[in-house]
Write an enzyme that holds these catalytic residues in place. Structure first.
Site, mmCIF file in Angstrom:
data_model
loop_
_atom_site.group_PDB
_atom_site.id
_atom_site.type_symbol
_atom_site.label_atom_id
_atom_site.label_comp_id
_atom_site.label_asym_id
_atom_site.label_seq_id
_atom_site.Cartn_x
_atom_site.Cartn_y
_atom_site.Cartn_z
ATOM 1 N N ASP A 74 10.566 4.585 -3.151
ATOM 2 C CA ASP A 74 9.629 5.045 -2.139
ATOM 3 C C ASP A 74 8.329 5.477 -2.802
ATOM 4 O O ASP A 74 7.342 5.696 -2.127
ATOM 5 C CB ASP A 74 10.253 6.225 -1.374
ATOM 6 C CG ASP A 74 9.382 6.717 -0.251
ATOM 7 O OD1 ASP A 74 9.061 5.907 0.635
ATOM 8 O OD2 ASP A 74 9.018 7.903 -0.253
ATOM 9 N N ARG A 121 9.227 11.244 -7.405
ATOM 10 C CA ARG A 121 7.904 11.035 -7.985
ATOM 11 C C ARG A 121 7.913 9.716 -8.740
ATOM 12 O O ARG A 121 8.870 9.411 -9.459
ATOM 13 C CB ARG A 121 7.530 12.157 -8.953
ATOM 14 C CG ARG A 121 7.378 13.521 -8.314
ATOM 15 C CD ARG A 121 6.070 13.607 -7.540
ATOM 16 N NE ARG A 121 5.885 14.890 -6.907
ATOM 17 C CZ ARG A 121 6.062 15.128 -5.616
ATOM 18 N NH1 ARG A 121 6.425 14.153 -4.808
ATOM 19 N NH2 ARG A 121 5.862 16.316 -5.112
ATOM 20 N N HIS A 134 5.694 5.276 1.218
ATOM 21 C CA HIS A 134 5.861 6.695 0.866
ATOM 22 C C HIS A 134 5.350 7.556 2.020
ATOM 23 O O HIS A 134 4.189 7.906 2.077
ATOM 24 C CB HIS A 134 5.078 6.958 -0.432
ATOM 25 C CG HIS A 134 5.225 8.355 -0.935
ATOM 26 N ND1 HIS A 134 6.414 8.848 -1.382
ATOM 27 C CD2 HIS A 134 4.324 9.352 -1.066
ATOM 28 C CE1 HIS A 134 6.250 10.098 -1.774
ATOM 29 N NE2 HIS A 134 4.977 10.431 -1.590
ATOM 30 N N GLU A 140 0.673 4.535 -8.130
ATOM 31 C CA GLU A 140 0.789 4.527 -6.684
ATOM 32 C C GLU A 140 -0.602 4.621 -6.077
ATOM 33 O O GLU A 140 -1.348 5.515 -6.465
ATOM 34 C CB GLU A 140 1.646 5.695 -6.208
ATOM 35 C CG GLU A 140 1.978 5.605 -4.730
ATOM 36 C CD GLU A 140 3.035 6.598 -4.300
ATOM 37 O OE1 GLU A 140 4.220 6.342 -4.585
ATOM 38 O OE2 GLU A 140 2.655 7.620 -3.711
#
Length: 99
Positions: free
Chosen positions: A36, A12, A60, A41
């Protein structure tokens, strides 16, 4: 972490303080990072982490086909309904945002 350490986050984005990560990389307190996920985000265009030479940012996309197929089917169903009349399309591509 040791200066020779490489941090990897595939869990996360909020688990890592992005500003602290950037500072540690720039100051040589961390050898590298592979992420990732980020916080925020998606990572905004122009964010300095994009240009950090010791950081690898991957897309991701860890979902399995078993996870994706039902979500894709629902998206197709909603977009067919939108096309047929209600106009509420989902998952629109925004070329300016890059996704």
């Amino acid at each position: 972490m040791k200066e020779a350490a490489v941090l990897v986050n595939i869990a996360r984005g909020g688990l890592i303080d992005t500003d602290a990560l950037l500072a540690a990389l720039r100051e040589g307190r961390l050898a590298g990072a592979g992420v990732d996920v980020t916080d925020p985000e998606p990572l905004p265009d122009g964010h300095p982490l994009w240009d950090e030479p010791h950081c690898l940012i991957t897309p991701h996309q860890a979902d399995t086909p078993e996870m994706v197929a039902p979500m894709l089917a629902e998206r197709v169903r909603l977009n067919v309904a939108a096309f047929l009349g209600d106009g509420r399309f989902v998952g629109l591509v925004d070329p300016e945002a890059g996704y």
